[in-house]
Design an enzyme around this catalytic site. Structure first.
Site, PDB file in Angstrom:
ATOM      1  N   LYS A  68     -51.567 -19.038  71.556  1.00 50.72           N
ATOM      2  CA  LYS A  68     -51.453 -18.678  69.592  1.00 50.72           C
ATOM      3  C   LYS A  68     -52.308 -19.533  69.169  1.00 50.72           C
ATOM      4  O   LYS A  68     -53.039 -20.109  68.260  1.00 50.72           O
ATOM      5  CB  LYS A  68     -50.593 -18.178  69.144  1.00 50.72           C
ATOM      6  CG  LYS A  68     -49.998 -17.150  69.442  1.00 50.72           C
ATOM      7  CD  LYS A  68     -48.425 -16.414  68.099  1.00 50.72           C
ATOM      8  CE  LYS A  68     -48.636 -15.039  69.210  1.00 50.72           C
ATOM      9  NZ  LYS A  68     -47.755 -13.818  68.480  1.00 50.72           N
ATOM     10  N   LYS A  76     -53.556  -6.687  77.283  1.00 51.39           N
ATOM     11  CA  LYS A  76     -51.806  -6.089  77.333  1.00 51.39           C
ATOM     12  C   LYS A  76     -52.535  -4.909  76.294  1.00 51.39           C
ATOM     13  O   LYS A  76     -53.735  -5.715  75.452  1.00 51.39           O
ATOM     14  CB  LYS A  76     -51.026  -7.157  76.837  1.00 51.39           C
ATOM     15  CG  LYS A  76     -49.659  -6.511  76.024  1.00 51.39           C
ATOM     16  CD  LYS A  76     -48.911  -7.571  75.876  1.00 51.39           C
ATOM     17  CE  LYS A  76     -47.549  -6.772  74.956  1.00 51.39           C
ATOM     18  NZ  LYS A  76     -46.403  -7.736  75.091  1.00 51.39           N
ATOM     19  N   LYS A 114     -52.579  -4.668  68.635  1.00 46.63           N
ATOM     20  CA  LYS A 114     -52.389  -4.364  67.830  1.00 46.63           C
ATOM     21  C   LYS A 114     -54.057  -4.768  66.742  1.00 46.63           C
ATOM     22  O   LYS A 114     -55.041  -4.514  66.268  1.00 46.63           O
ATOM     23  CB  LYS A 114     -51.609  -4.220  66.814  1.00 46.63           C
ATOM     24  CG  LYS A 114     -50.832  -3.732  66.746  1.00 46.63           C
ATOM     25  CD  LYS A 114     -49.731  -4.098  66.106  1.00 46.63           C
ATOM     26  CE  LYS A 114     -48.957  -5.227  66.179  1.00 46.63           C
ATOM     27  NZ  LYS A 114     -47.375  -5.566  65.948  1.00 46.63           N
TER      28      LYS A 114
END
Length: 355
Positions: free
Chosen positions: A115, A217, A220
């Site tokens: 991240k 994956k 969202k």
């Protein structure tokens, strides 16, 4: 006799729409665990500001996740559903755990590296310390089990390390205060305060991939809405996304080995297996050798059958804001009482003057 009883804790961040991967990998398992465990399910709104500080409407996102919990079948009367920021003991214990955990432990966390990216120096301190707060979320209730996906397993291992170090560093005070419990550490049983929480990783399709790229994956944050099935999608949208899902020109293989180099095919087979409560081997036994023109309609029908009622119920519950807010209020009060019972003992163990 130990007073630490079996308890499940898990949380979901209120960021963006929940999708099929969240449902199969988390929500459906949350519902099943209600039958065998006492459960605490949390909308982790404090975690949502670690990577993105300002959100357009964090309160509405929190309500949306709560509606998804309830629509999936979580019972807020028998179990606890609340949002994290209502219970300040999470943040209080997280600070203590910041002082227990080592910087080297945090730097090794794969999710922080992913991240933060190359500009790690510009990442927030909250993002680095995120696993410490996660440990506090779990251990403020002295939870014994956490349903996690593979991507969170490292954080749960860190939670165990933090619990073990706290138990070790404060061993004499725990003993003096008489608040210790028999804790199994490897082959040795020691007197500790926090349990070494165990992961619950089970069932098919714990990792659902993008409908547009079987190597990524389902997310969202993917810019393509066709990459995922949102829990808010109606039956028509669900069927359309299955029809448009990326595949290759070959028929489904007759053996599982044939899926190894075909990520999109493997993903769709895995989704079918999870929705139908079958193994991927059973799906291949039924559809092996057939074209996607046969398999996709069958998968679309199954997905609509299983997901459309959840989507409709989620939309209905979301419209009743007063009910959602009441569930969170009630859950917050119940969670707060449990968390405060833990923190009262933690403050004594650490040596803080309180009360």
């Amino acid at each position: 006799m130990s007073s630490i009883k079996p308890l499940v804790f898990s949380g979901v961040q209120p960021t963006g729409n929940l999708h099929l991967g969240n449902y199969l990998g988390a929500l459906r398992k949350f519902v099943a665990l209600q039958e065998s465990h006492e459960c605490i399910y949390c909308v982790v709104d404090l975690h949502s500001i670690t990577a993105q500080l300002v959100h357009e409407d964090l309160a509405e996102q929190t309500r949306s996740i709560t509606a998804a919990f309830l629509a999936s079948g979580i019972d807020p009367a028998k179990h606890i559903v609340f949002n994290q920021s209502r219970v300040p003991q999470h943040a209080e214990l997280a600070w203590i755990f910041n002082c227990v955990a080592r910087i080297g432990w945090m730097n090794r966390m794969t999710q922080f590296k992913d991240k933060a990216g190359k500009d790690r120096e510009n990442a927030s301190l909250g993002l680095l310390a995120y696993p410490s707060l996660m440990a506090a979320d779990i251990l403020v209730y002295r939870a014994t089990h956490v349903p996690v996906g593979e991507d969170q397993k490292q954080h749960l291992e860190l939670t165990r390390d933090i619990a073990a170090k706290f138990n070790h560093d404060f061993a004499s005070r725990i003993e003096t205060l008489g608040v210790g419990e028999p804790i199994q550490m490897g082959e040795e049983t020691v007197n500790g305060f926090f349990p070494l929480t165990e992961p619950l990783i089970e069932g098919p399709a714990t990792r659902v991939m993008s409908l547009r790229d079987g190597t990524k994956k389902m997310s969202k944050s993917d810019p393509s809405d066709l990459s995922r099935i949102n829990l808010t999608d109606d039956g028509d949208a669900i069927a359309k996304k299955i029809r448009k899902a990326k595949t290759d020109p070959e028929p489904l293989p007759s053996e599982m080995d044939g899926l190894k180099a075909r990520p999109e095919a493997a993903n769709l087979v895995g989704i079918y297996a999870a929705l139908a409560d079958l193994t991927s081997e059973q799906v291949i036994a039924e559809f092996g050798g057939q074209q996607f023109s046969v398999f996709k309609p069958a998968l679309a029908d199954l997905a609509v059958e299983k997901l459309a009622p959840v989507s409709a119920e989620m939309r209905r519950i979301s419209e009743d804001r007063a009910y959602v807010d009441q569930v969170l209020r009630d859950g917050g009060e119940r969670a707060g009482a449990l968390a405060e019972a833990t923190m009262k003992q933690v403050r004594e163990i650490v040596g803080f003057l309180a009360g």
